[in-house]
Design an enzyme around this catalytic site. Structure first.
Site, short mmCIF file in Angstrom:
data_model
loop_
_atom_site.label_atom_id
_atom_site.label_comp_id
_atom_site.label_asym_id
_atom_site.label_seq_id
_atom_site.Cartn_x
_atom_site.Cartn_y
_atom_site.Cartn_z
N ASP B 11 0.88 -1.17 0.00
CA ASP B 11 0.00 0.00 0.00
C ASP B 11 0.91 1.22 0.00
OD1 ASP B 11 -2.19 -1.65 0.17
OD2 ASP B 11 -2.55 -1.31 2.29
N ASP B 130 -13.86 -4.78 -2.16
CA ASP B 130 -13.78 -4.68 -0.69
C ASP B 130 -15.15 -5.05 -0.15
OD1 ASP B 130 -11.19 -3.74 -0.95
OD2 ASP B 130 -11.77 -1.64 -0.85
#
Lengths: 211, 252
Positions: B11, B130
């Site tokens: 990330d 997600d």
């Protein structure tokens, strides 16, 4: 005049191929090109491809590259990669299109509903690192039997000419993942994304001098 | 046979690798290029970079990171975060990405997935989902880094994405992300059983057994993890050896 021409017919990113070649042949001049003249004059030719085969064939012709590819495949060290292997054959079930017809055989899709020996579902596209069972050829020099290479494809080639076959892989049945004839070699997997084994293959290609 | 893939996830924000807990509380994990090189040496099968802020200022930084990684690391690279149009897909591929991950924009504009797959091929289009459990056996899709509910059922949504041309699904359990208690195996199993394309399980890995469970119980084709690798708890090689001992086909 360049040492290695990577044929660019507008289908996707060839930077990976170029960078991998550069890393194994730092002193070679490498051109990513859509110019038939540059292809004609290059010492070696790499013919990559990604996406769908009908688009690849159309874009190749739209750029007037077909005869340059046919000539290179006949006359100089030539490496097809992924769709660049599939396009060498006579016909593809993907979009029901003719290929370049340099090699006898056709491109077919993996069956739906594939399972491994344990009954687990096998996904399509066949994506990831699979073992390559290879024959004897200078391109395999220094590469272990059953070394893993990175694949991503839903179609594969079938040919009745067994003399062409330089490697197979299993998914779950054996399928042809490398072919060769004279100055031509082509692979279904992506050597440019296959870490050390892939770089070794590219290095072998760069040093290959077929008679 | 085909190996199950282990994919470290980086990330990235403002040029650094960070890791949060359930999508918040970011902690610095280091320089992305250095980390990418380390995972490559350890035998990672692919790398995934997610630009988690995806602001225009950071965009240039991300491109330079991808370009530099692609020059040195010869395994597949997936890049996602802030992909809104086909042009963004093209730019990331040109920077050196092999696959581009689309998340929020797949929901706001599903045609983007179809257009990008038609233009560049399904093989390079990953749809990231997600998902959060709403009731047992039902999961809802969230967007905007997990902040926005969509009302979409995760399994139906994954199936639709496959139909539109996604080549792979990156499935993250928001309930588990950063919690280190293991994947949401029921979610993983439900999605992988519903699809013909590969599914990457993500969110919740805290130890090596979790990776094994993701494959064996969840049926995942690939497992993605961040913190267990970033902070030196395990190397990718250790993870693979453990999985191999448990009878999972991996590339060693």
């Amino acid at each position: 005049m360049v040492d290695i021409a990577v044929i660019d017919y507008g289908m996707g990113n060839l930077r990976s191929v170029q960078q991998a070649l550069h890393s194994v042949a730092p002193h070679a001049s490498i051109a990513v090109t859509d110019d038939p003249q540059v292809v004609a004059q290059a010492t070696r030719v790499v013919f990559p491809g990604q996406g769908a085969m009908p688009d690849c064939m159309r874009e190749l012709d739209a750029r007037g590259l077909r005869s340059a590819v046919l000539e290179a495949a006949r006359s100089k060290p030539f490496l097809g990669i992924c769709i660049g292997l599939q396009m060498l054959f006579q016909h593809s079930a993907e979009g029901d299109v003719p290929g370049l017809g340099i090699l006898p055989g056709q491109v077919v899709r993996f069956a739906h509903d594939l399972h491994d020996a344990q009954g687990n579902k096998l996904k399509v596209p066949h994506m990831g690192w699979n073992q390559v069972h290879h024959a004897e050829h200078p391109i395999w020099q220094g590469i272990a039997q059953d070394a893993r290479f990175y694949f991503v494809h839903s179609y594969y080639v079938q040919t009745n000419d067994k003399s062409l076959v330089q490697a197979t892989s299993d998914y779950p049945q054996p399928f042809v993942c490398a072919v060769a004839r004279d100055n031509l070699f082509a692979v279904q997997f992506h050597p440019e994304k296959s870490h050390a084994a892939g770089l070794q293959l590219l290095k072998n290609f760069v040093n290959w001098n077929p008679v | 046979m085909l190996a199950k893939r282990i994919i470290p996830c980086l990330d990235v924000t403002a040029g650094r690798v960070v890791k949060g807990v359930s999508f918040v509380e970011l902690r610095d994990a280091g320089d992305p290029i250095e980390i990418a090189r380390r995972y490559d040496e350890q035998g990672a099968d692919e790398l995934t970079f997610l630009d988690i802020t995806a602001s225009s200022d950071d965009r240039g930084i991300l491109f330079r990171i991808i370009e530099q990684v692609a020059e040195q690391v010869f395994i597949p690279l997936t890049v996602g975060g802030g992909v809104r149009q086909v042009e963004d897909v093209r730019n990331l591929l040109n920077a050196g990405a092999d696959k581009v991950s689309i998340n929020t924009s797949a929901v706001t504009n599903p045609q983007l997935v179809a257009d990008a797959a038609a233009r560049y091929g399904s093989q390079c289009i990953v749809v990231a989902i997600d998902a959060k459990q709403v009731t047992p056996g039902r999961w809802e899709v969230f967007t905007h880094g997990g902040r926005k509910a969509t009302g979409l059922d995760a399994i139906e949504w994954a199936t639709k994405m496959q139909t539109l041309g996604a080549g792979e699904i990156l499935l993250t359990s928001m309930d588990r992300d950063g919690q280190k208690i293991g994947f949401d195996l029921a979610l993983t199993r439900a999605v992988t059983d519903a699809l013909e394309i590969p599914v990457i399980a993500s969110g919740g890995v805290g130890n090596l057994q979790h990776l094994v469970d993701g494959v064996k119980q969840g049926g995942a084709d690939a497992v993605l993890a961040a913190s267990i690798f970033h902070y030196g708890e395990y190397t990718v090689q250790q993870a693979k050896q453990f999985m191999a001992q448990q009878g999972i086909e991996v590339r060693l």
